[in-house]
Design a protein around this motif. Sequence first.
Motif, short mmCIF file in Angstrom:
data_model
loop_
_atom_site.label_atom_id
_atom_site.label_comp_id
_atom_site.label_asym_id
_atom_site.label_seq_id
_atom_site.Cartn_x
_atom_site.Cartn_y
_atom_site.Cartn_z
N CYS A 391 0.87 -1.17 0.00
CA CYS A 391 0.00 0.00 0.00
C CYS A 391 0.91 1.22 0.00
CB CYS A 391 -0.93 0.01 1.21
SG CYS A 391 -0.08 -0.08 2.79
N GLY A 441 -11.94 -0.48 -3.71
CA GLY A 441 -10.79 -0.72 -4.57
C GLY A 441 -11.17 -0.85 -6.03
N ASP A 473 -8.63 0.87 0.64
CA ASP A 473 -8.21 0.26 -0.62
C ASP A 473 -8.59 1.16 -1.80
OD1 ASP A 473 -10.95 -0.22 -0.38
OD2 ASP A 473 -10.73 -2.39 -0.19
N HIS A 487 -4.50 2.34 -1.51
CA HIS A 487 -4.21 1.26 -2.46
C HIS A 487 -3.92 -0.06 -1.76
CE1 HIS A 487 -2.30 4.61 -5.26
NE2 HIS A 487 -3.46 4.97 -4.71
N SER A 489 -3.58 -3.60 -0.96
CA SER A 489 -3.72 -4.68 -1.94
C SER A 489 -3.33 -6.02 -1.31
CB SER A 489 -2.82 -4.39 -3.15
OG SER A 489 -2.96 -5.38 -4.14
N PRO A 490 -4.16 -7.06 -1.51
CA PRO A 490 -5.40 -7.05 -2.30
C PRO A 490 -6.53 -6.34 -1.56
CG PRO A 490 -5.04 -9.21 -1.33
CD PRO A 490 -3.82 -8.41 -1.02
N GLU A 491 -7.48 -5.83 -2.33
CA GLU A 491 -8.58 -5.06 -1.77
C GLU A 491 -9.56 -5.96 -1.00
OE1 GLU A 491 -11.67 -3.78 -4.61
OE2 GLU A 491 -10.46 -4.74 -6.18
N GLN A 553 -5.19 -5.87 -9.69
CA GLN A 553 -5.13 -5.15 -8.43
C GLN A 553 -4.16 -3.96 -8.51
OE1 GLN A 553 -6.96 -5.85 -5.17
NE2 GLN A 553 -8.18 -6.36 -6.98
N HIS A 555 -1.42 -3.03 -7.06
CA HIS A 555 0.04 -3.21 -7.13
C HIS A 555 0.49 -3.67 -8.51
CE1 HIS A 555 -1.26 -7.37 -6.42
NE2 HIS A 555 -0.06 -7.77 -6.79
N CYS A 558 -3.67 -1.89 -12.17
CA CYS A 558 -5.10 -1.79 -12.55
C CYS A 558 -5.33 -1.80 -14.05
CB CYS A 558 -5.76 -0.55 -11.92
SG CYS A 558 -5.81 -0.57 -10.13
#
Length: 575
Positions: A391, A441, A473, A487, A489-491, A553, A555, A558
């Motif tokens: 994050c 997210g 997220d 951010h 991650s994972p959301e 995701q 990181h 997207c």
Amino acid sequence: MVERRKSKDLRSSRWFAAEDLRGFGHRSRAMQMGYDTDDFLGKPVVAIINTWSDINPCHAHFRNRVEHVKRGVLQGGGFPLELPAMSLSENFVKPTTMLYRNLLAMEVEELLRCHPVDGVVLMGGCDKTTPATVMGAVSMNLPMIFLPAGPMMRGHVNGKIVGSGSDVWKYWAEKEAGNISEGDWRDIEAGIARSHGTCMTMGTASTMTLITEALGLSLPGASSIPAGDSAHPRMSAACGRRIVEMIWNDVTPSTILTRRSFENALVVHNAIAGSTNAIIHLIAMAGRAGVSLTMDDFDISARTTPVIANLRPSGAWLMEDFHIAGGTRALLNVLSPFLHLDEKTISGRTLGENLVGAKVFDNDVIRPLDKPISSIVGTAVLFGNLAPNGCVMKPAAAEARLLRHTGPALVFDNYDDMAKAINDPDLDVTPDHVLILRNAGPVGGPGMPEWGMLPIPRKLLHKGVRDMLRISDARMSGTSYGACILHVSPEAHVGGPLSAVRNGDLISVDVEARSLNLLVPDVVIAERMSSSSSPPPSSSRGFAGMFTRHVTQAHLGCDFDFLEGVEILPEPEIH
């Protein structure tokens, strides 16, 4: 020395030069529009991707700037064709322009693939239009130049200089605390955005245009020119002239973009304490170029790069001041010891050659390396049991007391619940609480809206609190500030550990140690995650449905999973 291409080698010649029925059809239809064969036959055809629209104030001047680009193309001996593309107005698009970044990238790629064009000038700047247009053009790999929209003029309110976004949040907090009248608020509303152009703070727009220039994809100095400056139309015409020369010499993104050019972009991002959004965008842009870029790369660069651009929200000045102080070339020149100066750029010269003669005219706006605006890093990437894939945080924009903090969680499962509760005078919250927003997210948003700068509860604003630790997220505006961790991650929506947090759980953050942890036994976290359920997607149809099924995701940038990496598609058949 690259051998200059011949007219027969131009991609557009497949449409216009063929002596067959289809060639006849292409030429006759061009003549239908009033062109003569002397206008286009045997000349580089330049696409101008224009993201102007009536509802995009950042690009309001593009309606005129495109004419300057066309003038430059004609001066260079090319044939310009304006191809309008999705505008993505940051100010008005709901739920977020991030939902449509990949759509614009796909549109740009397909516009270039299916039309008889040899190269492209990309006109963008309003946040997502920069990464989107670059991603699409890089995937197509035709000669390209990015033309930045430029920042707007400084805002003025009651004799004070104010900046978009950054000062809005501060004044809003004072309004919520009862320190600003409705009349004062209306004056701010009328004076904070005084011209066309992007945000004049170091938000996502200027962060991304500076990064794009550092990558070598814009003309030297282009990214700091204010939208209303007379140098901007001159730069626009210069883009038109240069793209024609690039087409003849076949200068494509694949000849410019390397691992080292992305390392240059990382240095610039950290030196300007740039928008946290740039991490997502730059990873996606690198992926389109076949370059692997990770969250760790950002943190490693941040640890060694001083923050020398004294610009809001982390500093004091605005983009107009930055340009007057020497602009992007001056900044890059100061950063020379950290840069790969031998990297190629679209100017035809190396990055180092582009910086010859660049000077700083105000050492407070662009600081020397030994006098950074802060000893705190511009960007920090945190890991831990709450964010196994990482994050991000902008420590330079947070209160120092919150950079190492442990406090109880106050959890909101969605934005609407948060918005309803945050101003409740009976809300059980203290300055030590850690506000958490989840299910916001890439999939949960959908599109990862800019909700990460959670508002300070009104009861605390009245007590003088102006910053709290906030975790989500989601993303936040590049013009935002505060101790916001983003951010994750994972959301939560896809089962990430953020879904396991309960009200009252202790959260521990240590920015120096780059850690973010939920102080709950691992077995309890695992049990909670296995029993949690995600709300249904907001939409399963159309583009939103495709987005939630294929977006990666945070990181990973997207991007869509089917667009990652480099794949050279066959040219379209001409029938």
